[in-house]
Design a protein around this motif. Sequence first.
Motif, PDB file in Angstrom:
ATOM      1  N   VAL A  28     -13.018  -5.882  -2.520  1.00  0.00           N
ATOM      2  CA  VAL A  28     -13.951  -5.505  -1.467  1.00  0.00           C
ATOM      3  C   VAL A  28     -13.292  -4.487  -0.536  1.00  0.00           C
ATOM      4  CG1 VAL A  28     -15.332  -6.343   0.477  1.00  0.00           C
ATOM      5  CG2 VAL A  28     -15.115  -7.746  -1.596  1.00  0.00           C
ATOM      6  N   TYR A  29     -12.024  -4.728  -0.213  1.00  0.00           N
ATOM      7  CA  TYR A  29     -11.196  -3.777   0.526  1.00  0.00           C
ATOM      8  C   TYR A  29     -10.093  -3.311  -0.414  1.00  0.00           C
ATOM      9  CZ  TYR A  29     -13.400  -6.275   4.431  1.00  0.00           C
ATOM     10  OH  TYR A  29     -14.301  -6.868   5.280  1.00  0.00           O
ATOM     11  N   LEU A  30     -10.103  -2.033  -0.752  1.00  0.00           N
ATOM     12  CA  LEU A  30      -9.152  -1.497  -1.724  1.00  0.00           C
ATOM     13  C   LEU A  30      -7.825  -1.161  -1.063  1.00  0.00           C
ATOM     14  CD1 LEU A  30     -11.551   0.895  -3.669  1.00  0.00           C
ATOM     15  CD2 LEU A  30     -10.842  -1.421  -4.314  1.00  0.00           C
ATOM     16  N   SER A  31      -6.805  -0.994  -1.887  1.00  0.00           N
ATOM     17  CA  SER A  31      -5.483  -0.605  -1.392  1.00  0.00           C
ATOM     18  C   SER A  31      -5.577   0.679  -0.597  1.00  0.00           C
ATOM     19  CB  SER A  31      -4.525  -0.424  -2.574  1.00  0.00           C
ATOM     20  OG  SER A  31      -3.290   0.072  -2.148  1.00  0.00           O
ATOM     21  N   GLY A  32      -5.032   0.658   0.623  1.00  0.00           N
ATOM     22  CA  GLY A  32      -5.057   1.830   1.484  1.00  0.00           C
ATOM     23  C   GLY A  32      -6.301   1.963   2.332  1.00  0.00           C
ATOM     24  N   GLY A  63       2.669  -8.836   4.845  1.00  0.00           N
ATOM     25  CA  GLY A  63       2.707  -7.545   4.175  1.00  0.00           C
ATOM     26  C   GLY A  63       1.428  -7.162   3.468  1.00  0.00           C
ATOM     27  N   VAL A  64       0.361  -7.936   3.676  1.00  0.00           N
ATOM     28  CA  VAL A  64      -0.924  -7.640   3.035  1.00  0.00           C
ATOM     29  C   VAL A  64      -1.640  -6.523   3.782  1.00  0.00           C
ATOM     30  CG1 VAL A  64      -3.181  -8.592   2.392  1.00  0.00           C
ATOM     31  CG2 VAL A  64      -1.122 -10.003   2.185  1.00  0.00           C
ATOM     32  N   LEU A  65      -1.524  -6.540   5.109  1.00  0.00           N
ATOM     33  CA  LEU A  65      -2.130  -5.515   5.953  1.00  0.00           C
ATOM     34  C   LEU A  65      -1.044  -4.747   6.683  1.00  0.00           C
ATOM     35  CD1 LEU A  65      -5.058  -7.538   7.607  1.00  0.00           C
ATOM     36  CD2 LEU A  65      -5.193  -6.024   5.619  1.00  0.00           C
ATOM     37  N   VAL A  66      -1.388  -3.547   7.110  1.00  0.00           N
ATOM     38  CA  VAL A  66      -0.464  -2.743   7.914  1.00  0.00           C
ATOM     39  C   VAL A  66      -1.265  -2.109   9.049  1.00  0.00           C
ATOM     40  CG1 VAL A  66      -0.771  -0.734   6.390  1.00  0.00           C
ATOM     41  CG2 VAL A  66       1.220  -0.873   7.890  1.00  0.00           C
ATOM     42  N   PHE A  74      -5.077  -1.418   7.960  1.00  0.00           N
ATOM     43  CA  PHE A  74      -5.348  -0.985   6.596  1.00  0.00           C
ATOM     44  C   PHE A  74      -4.748  -1.967   5.590  1.00  0.00           C
ATOM     45  CE2 PHE A  74      -5.539   2.631   9.315  1.00  0.00           C
ATOM     46  CZ  PHE A  74      -6.466   3.499   8.775  1.00  0.00           C
ATOM     47  N   VAL A  75      -5.328  -1.981   4.398  1.00  0.00           N
ATOM     48  CA  VAL A  75      -4.756  -2.765   3.305  1.00  0.00           C
ATOM     49  C   VAL A  75      -3.486  -2.068   2.847  1.00  0.00           C
ATOM     50  CG1 VAL A  75      -5.119  -3.706   0.993  1.00  0.00           C
ATOM     51  CG2 VAL A  75      -7.044  -3.532   2.588  1.00  0.00           C
ATOM     52  N   ALA A  76      -2.382  -2.796   2.839  1.00  0.00           N
ATOM     53  CA  ALA A  76      -1.101  -2.212   2.443  1.00  0.00           C
ATOM     54  C   ALA A  76      -1.112  -1.867   0.962  1.00  0.00           C
ATOM     55  CB  ALA A  76       0.036  -3.180   2.752  1.00  0.00           C
ATOM     56  N   ALA A  77      -0.496  -0.749   0.628  1.00  0.00           N
ATOM     57  CA  ALA A  77      -0.345  -0.386  -0.781  1.00  0.00           C
ATOM     58  C   ALA A  77       0.697  -1.290  -1.417  1.00  0.00           C
ATOM     59  CB  ALA A  77       0.081   1.070  -0.912  1.00  0.00           C
ATOM     60  N   ARG A 136       4.046  12.819  -7.622  1.00  0.00           N
ATOM     61  CA  ARG A 136       4.174  11.779  -8.634  1.00  0.00           C
ATOM     62  C   ARG A 136       3.390  10.554  -8.187  1.00  0.00           C
ATOM     63  NH1 ARG A 136       8.435  13.928 -11.607  1.00  0.00           N
ATOM     64  NH2 ARG A 136       7.355  12.919 -13.332  1.00  0.00           N
ATOM     65  N   LEU A 137       2.642   9.984  -9.129  1.00  0.00           N
ATOM     66  CA  LEU A 137       1.756   8.870  -8.836  1.00  0.00           C
ATOM     67  C   LEU A 137       2.112   7.642  -9.663  1.00  0.00           C
ATOM     68  CD1 LEU A 137      -0.177  11.712  -9.266  1.00  0.00           C
ATOM     69  CD2 LEU A 137      -1.667  10.249  -7.902  1.00  0.00           C
ATOM     70  N   VAL A 138       1.922   6.474  -9.076  1.00  0.00           N
ATOM     71  CA  VAL A 138       2.068   5.200  -9.771  1.00  0.00           C
ATOM     72  C   VAL A 138       0.742   4.461  -9.666  1.00  0.00           C
ATOM     73  CG1 VAL A 138       3.279   2.999  -9.880  1.00  0.00           C
ATOM     74  CG2 VAL A 138       4.536   5.066  -9.267  1.00  0.00           C
ATOM     75  N   ASP A 139       0.113   4.193 -10.811  1.00  0.00           N
ATOM     76  CA  ASP A 139      -1.203   3.545 -10.813  1.00  0.00           C
ATOM     77  C   ASP A 139      -2.158   4.266  -9.861  1.00  0.00           C
ATOM     78  OD1 ASP A 139      -0.354   1.713 -12.680  1.00  0.00           O
ATOM     79  OD2 ASP A 139       0.078   0.137 -11.213  1.00  0.00           O
ATOM     80  N   GLU A 140      -2.167   5.593  -9.935  1.00  0.00           N
ATOM     81  CA  GLU A 140      -3.045   6.478  -9.168  1.00  0.00           C
ATOM     82  C   GLU A 140      -2.666   6.598  -7.687  1.00  0.00           C
ATOM     83  OE1 GLU A 140      -5.090   8.163 -10.910  1.00  0.00           O
ATOM     84  OE2 GLU A 140      -4.952   7.003 -12.754  1.00  0.00           O
ATOM     85  N   THR A 141      -1.595   5.929  -7.246  1.00  0.00           N
ATOM     86  CA  THR A 141      -1.165   6.010  -5.860  1.00  0.00           C
ATOM     87  C   THR A 141      -0.051   7.038  -5.724  1.00  0.00           C
ATOM     88  OG1 THR A 141      -1.716   3.688  -5.420  1.00  0.00           O
ATOM     89  CG2 THR A 141      -0.160   4.739  -3.914  1.00  0.00           C
ATOM     90  N   PRO A 142      -0.203   8.072  -4.883  1.00  0.00           N
ATOM     91  CA  PRO A 142       0.868   9.067  -4.715  1.00  0.00           C
ATOM     92  C   PRO A 142       2.056   8.450  -3.992  1.00  0.00           C
ATOM     93  CG  PRO A 142      -0.930   9.488  -3.175  1.00  0.00           C
ATOM     94  CD  PRO A 142      -1.392   8.397  -4.079  1.00  0.00           C
ATOM     95  N   VAL A 143       3.251   8.584  -4.576  1.00  0.00           N
ATOM     96  CA  VAL A 143       4.445   7.959  -3.998  1.00  0.00           C
ATOM     97  C   VAL A 143       5.577   8.945  -3.738  1.00  0.00           C
ATOM     98  CG1 VAL A 143       3.947   5.678  -4.966  1.00  0.00           C
ATOM     99  CG2 VAL A 143       5.311   7.302  -6.299  1.00  0.00           C
ATOM    100  N   ILE A 144       5.605  10.072  -4.454  1.00  0.00           N
ATOM    101  CA  ILE A 144       6.701  11.032  -4.306  1.00  0.00           C
ATOM    102  C   ILE A 144       6.144  12.453  -4.273  1.00  0.00           C
ATOM    103  CG2 ILE A 144       8.858  11.941  -5.267  1.00  0.00           C
ATOM    104  CD1 ILE A 144       9.190   9.321  -6.780  1.00  0.00           C
ATOM    105  N   PHE A 145       6.564  13.217  -3.269  1.00  0.00           N
ATOM    106  CA  PHE A 145       6.320  14.658  -3.263  1.00  0.00           C
ATOM    107  C   PHE A 145       7.625  15.303  -3.726  1.00  0.00           C
ATOM    108  CE2 PHE A 145       6.159  18.913  -1.542  1.00  0.00           C
ATOM    109  CZ  PHE A 145       4.834  19.288  -1.735  1.00  0.00           C
TER     110      PHE A 145
END
Length: 239
Positions: A28-32, A63-66, A74-77, A136-145
């Motif tokens: 219902v609330y997605l990551s991020g 660590g579920v929310l930030v 927000f929902v923590a990644a 660079r993305l992990v499971d569609e989440t950007p983690v590294i520039f």
Amino acid sequence: MPQLDPNVKTPYYEQLRTLLLENIQHGVYLSGAKIPSENQLCRQFGVSRVTVRKALQGLTEEGVLVKRHGKGTFVAAPVVVEKRAEHRSFTASCLEMGKKPGTHLVSRKVQKVKKDLAQLLNGQTDQGVLCIKRVRLVDETPVIFEIDYFSAGAAYLLEADVEHIPLLEVLRQYRPVHTLHFVETFEVQFANREQARSLNCPINTPLLGVRQVVSDELGVVYVNDQFIRSDIYKYVTES
């Protein structure tokens, strides 16, 4: 959406915490994603602000929310932990962790850089270097520039597939790559506008900066700069 039950002994804040956690787990609330404000949750569930804050505090401590100052909650990644190993590509590391790797090409062009970097790659300071920027993305989440620098003579990389093929494999298609030596420097960096936009984080977010100078018997092959969302992508080293 389920409501709080006044007929059970479980406190309202704990019931609300459980409902919010279930909503996150069920998508219902997605990551991020930003969750409803305290006022909205108060109205939705008919509880006090104290109850809402206590529920949110519990999920934040777990660590579920930030919370982001001035922006909301927000929902923590999910945190990705990589065991650091030399000569292993980002793609291989992700697959080993059971994650889906991805790469997005931002730009690649020959440009002027600082004199020390140009000297390192070209042997002189008045030439531009080939600069390749990727996310660079992990499971569609950007983690590294990531920025890779090559001498201006590596023009073959202007057309090479650097989104789907690991960089060292691309290099081996065009030139002999001898035994490689890696020297890494770590320091805190702060996200500029381009990095913040690419990594979905505020400007000046602290990032883990890693500079990797890769060389072989003939000299420096390339220089790699990584700007890492260390809140969601972590390195573990063993000795």
